[in-house]
Design an enzyme around this catalytic site. Structure first.
Site, mmCIF file in Angstrom:
data_model
loop_
_atom_site.group_PDB
_atom_site.id
_atom_site.type_symbol
_atom_site.label_atom_id
_atom_site.label_comp_id
_atom_site.label_asym_id
_atom_site.label_seq_id
_atom_site.Cartn_x
_atom_site.Cartn_y
_atom_site.Cartn_z
ATOM 1 N N ARG A 32 -4.475 -3.049 16.006
ATOM 2 C CA ARG A 32 -5.331 -4.114 15.445
ATOM 3 C C ARG A 32 -6.003 -4.901 16.562
ATOM 4 N NH1 ARG A 32 -2.168 -6.011 10.107
ATOM 5 N NH2 ARG A 32 -3.345 -4.671 8.719
ATOM 6 N N LYS A 34 2.340 3.564 -7.251
ATOM 7 C CA LYS A 34 2.021 3.161 -8.626
ATOM 8 C C LYS A 34 0.575 3.384 -9.038
ATOM 9 C CE LYS A 34 5.563 -0.249 -9.195
ATOM 10 N NZ LYS A 34 5.856 -1.666 -9.312
HETATM 11 P P1 AMP Z 1 1.516 2.395 -2.196
HETATM 12 O O1 AMP Z 1 1.825 1.134 -1.436
HETATM 13 O O2 AMP Z 1 1.306 2.207 -3.652
HETATM 14 O O3 AMP Z 1 0.438 3.232 -1.527
HETATM 15 O O4 AMP Z 1 2.854 3.258 -2.141
HETATM 16 C C1 AMP Z 1 3.400 3.780 -0.964
HETATM 17 C C2 AMP Z 1 4.829 4.149 -1.250
HETATM 18 O O5 AMP Z 1 4.879 5.097 -2.291
HETATM 19 C C3 AMP Z 1 5.533 4.789 -0.084
HETATM 20 O O6 AMP Z 1 6.473 3.889 0.409
HETATM 21 C C4 AMP Z 1 6.203 6.009 -0.697
HETATM 22 O O7 AMP Z 1 7.574 6.137 -0.349
HETATM 23 C C5 AMP Z 1 6.091 5.777 -2.180
HETATM 24 N N1 AMP Z 1 6.080 7.024 -2.949
HETATM 25 C C6 AMP Z 1 5.271 8.083 -2.746
HETATM 26 N N2 AMP Z 1 5.567 9.079 -3.588
HETATM 27 C C7 AMP Z 1 6.613 8.659 -4.356
HETATM 28 C C8 AMP Z 1 7.374 9.240 -5.396
HETATM 29 N N3 AMP Z 1 7.135 10.492 -5.829
HETATM 30 N N4 AMP Z 1 8.362 8.515 -5.951
HETATM 31 C C9 AMP Z 1 8.608 7.262 -5.519
HETATM 32 N N5 AMP Z 1 7.921 6.647 -4.529
HETATM 33 C C10 AMP Z 1 6.926 7.334 -3.948
#
Ligand code: AMP
Length: 410
Positions: free
Chosen positions: A51, A212
Site C-alpha cells: 500500500r 457469501k
Molecule cells: P469474501 O470475503 O466473501 O470474498 O470471502 C472470502 C472467504 O471465503 C475466504 O476466507 C474463504 O475461506 C471463504 N470461502 C471460500 N470458499 C468457501 C467455501 N466453499 N466454504 C466456506 N468458506 C469459503
C-alpha cells in the site's frame, strides 16, 4: 493505454475530475490522502508494504514538482482515541526508506504541532501526519475537523482508493475547503475498475468467489449487464446450486438468498450470459487439518459433509471457459484457500487467469493474496488496492471520495 500480451485497450478519461497533474503545486502545500493502512506482525514490523509502494508515484511527483508534501492516512480502527499500537510512526520510517529521502513526522494530524512543522517546510519536503482516526471527527466527517486538516494545505489530492468508499473528513469533508484532485493510484483504479469494465474487449468474463452471495449480489447484478460469461466458485456457489434444486450437504448456504440466486440465474439467461458453477467439489466433514477429504460431483454432496473447494473437473471447466477471454475480472477465492487441503482450486484458477491472453483485473484482499501465493501477480494486468471500494465500483455505484473531487471543466 493498458497492455497485456496481445490485448491493448484505449482508456478514456472517465474520471471527469481534476488530477494532480492539473494543479500548479510548485512551492505550494499539498495534502495527499494516502491509504497507508498496512499490516504489522506482533513485533510491530510491517509485513506487507504494497500500500505504501502503490502511492509512491503520486508522492514522488509532488516532490519532483517542488511541492511541500503533507501526507495523511488512517491505520487500523482506533475509534477516535489515541492508541500507540496504531501509530503511523513506523510507516514514516518505511516511507523514508522507500523514498530515499527524509520524512518528517507529526505526532498529531491537526493543531499547532503539525502547523508549526508545515510552516518551516521547504519545497520538496515530506511530512507524514499521525493517524487521522485518532480523532473522532475523521470518521464522523466532522466539519470543524475537516477544516483543521484543510488549514495545513493549499491543495488536496486523494490517492487513498482503499478508503474512497468512505465519506470521512479526510476523504470527503476536506474537499469543501480546498481545490481537490485525484492522485495517480486513484485514477488508475477508476480506469480499470470502471473504464475497462464499462468498455471491455470481449469476451469479457467475471470470476466471482468468496464466502457469501450477499456480499457479491450487487456486483453480480451490475456485471450481468456487461459480461459475456460469469464463473462462480467459493462458498457462494452452493447457494446457487441449492437454488437449482440440488442437495449440498452441510455446505455454506444463505437460505434467505435462494430466491435472489434464482433470479440472478434467470437474469443471466435472459441476457445470454454463459453461467458456470462448480461441477465437482472437494468436501470434508470439518475444517480441521488432516480431516478426511473426498472429491464428489456437485449432485452428490452427502449430508454431514461440506464443499470447501472446487474440484479438478471444475478447474478444467473454468479454465476452458477462461481460455478465449480477452478481459477477465476476478474477485473472491474458489475455496477455503487459507487451508492447504482446500487451496488447489483457487491457485489453479490464479494460474488460468494469469495465463489467459487477456487483460486481467484482480480485486479484493483475499484474491490479491491468492495471486501472490500462486506466484503469478506479475502476470496480472492490474491488482486493485481496495476491497470494499472495488466492490462498490463494480456494483456500479459512485464512491464519495471520488464524487467529492473538483470537476474537470473541459
Ligand atoms: P469474501 O470475503 O466473501 O470474498 O470471502 C472470502 C472467504 O471465503 C475466504 O476466507 C474463504 O475461506 C471463504 N470461502 C471460500 N470458499 C468457501 C467455501 N466453499 N466454504 C466456506 N468458506 C469459503
Amino acid at each position: 493505454m493498458a497492455k497485456k500480451n496481445n490485448i491493448s485497450v484505449e482508456i478514456k478519461d472517465i474520471l471527469g475530475k481534476l488530477t494532480i497533474e492539473d494543479l500548479q503545486i510548485k512551492g505550494k502545500r499539498v495534502f495527499i490522502r494516502a491509504d497507508l493502512n498496512v499490516p504489522f506482525d506482533d513485533n510491530m514490523v510491517i509485513t506487507d508494504d504494497r500500500r505504501i509502494r502503490s502511492t509512491l508515484p503520486t508522492v514522488n511527483y509532488a516532490i519532483d514538482e517542488g511541492a511541500k508534501v503533507i501526507i495523511g492516512s488512517h491505520l487500523g480502527r482506533p475509534k477516535g482515541r489515541v492508541e500507540p499500537r496504531f501509530s503511523l510512526a513506523p510507516v514514516a520510517k518505511r516511507l523514508q526508506r522507500l523514498l530515499n529521502k527524509e520524512v518528517l513526522f507529526a505526532n498529531d494530524c491537526i493543531g499547532p504541532q503539525p502547523e508549526g512543522i508545515v510552516s518551516k517546510m521547504k519545497n520538496g519536503d515530506v511530512l507524514l501526519l499521525e493517524n487521522l482516526r485518532f480523532h473522532p471527527g475523521e470518521e464522523k466527517n466532522d466539519e470543524a475537523f475537516a477544516r483543521s486538516l484543510a488549514k495545513l494545505a493549499d491543495f488536496y489530492v486523494n490517492d487513498a482508493f482503499g478508503a474512497a468508499h468512505r465519506s470521512h473528513a479526510s476523504t470527503a469533508g476536506i474537499t469543501k475547503f480546498l481545490p481537490s484532485a485525484a492522485g495517480f493510484l486513484l485514477k488508475k483504479e477508476i480506469e480499470y475498475l470502471k473504464g475497462v469494465v464499462d468498455n471491455p474487449v470481449r469476451p469479457f468474463v467475471a470470476v466471482l468467489g468468496g464466502a457469501k452471495v450477499s456480499g457479491k449480489i450487487g456486483v453480480l447484478e451490475n456485471l450481468a449487464n456487461k459480461v459475456d460469461k460469469v464463473i462462480v466458485g467459493g462458498g457462494m456457489a452452493y447457494t446457487f446450486i441449492k437454488a437449482m434444486g440440488y442437495e449440498i450437504g452441510d455446505s455454506l448456504v444463505e437460505s434467505d438468498m435462494l430466491d435472489v440466486a434464482a433470479n440472478i440465474i434467470d437474469k443471466l439467461r435472459r441476457n445470454n450470459v454463459k453461467f458456470y458453477l462448480p461441477v465437482d467439489s472437494v468436501i470434508a466433514q470439518s475444517l480441521e487439518p488432516g480431516a478426511e477429504t473426498k472429491i464428489v460431483t456437485a449432485q452428490e454432496i452427502p449430508k454431514g459433509w461440506r464443499a470447501l473447494d472446487i474440484g479438478p473437473a471444475s478447474v478444467k471447466l473454468f479454465s476452458e471457459a477462461l481460455q478465449n477471454a480477452k478481459t477477465i475480472i476476478w474477485n473472491g477465492p474458489m475455496g477455503v484457500f487459507e487451508i492447504d487441503a482446500f487451496s488447489r482450486g483457487t491457485f489453479s484458477i490464479a494460474h488460468a487467469v494469469a495465463d489467459a491472453y487477456a487483460l486481467t483485473i484482480v480485486g479484493g484482499g483475499d484474491t490479491d493474496y491468492a495471486v501472490h501465493r500462486a506466484g503469478v501477480s506479475d502476470a496480472i494486468t492490474f491488482i486493485s488496492t481496495g476491497g470494499g471500494a472495488s466492490l462498490q465500483l463494480l456494483e456500479g455505484k459512485d464512491l464519495p471520495g471520488i464524487s467529492a473531487l473538483t470537476d474537470r471543466k473541459d
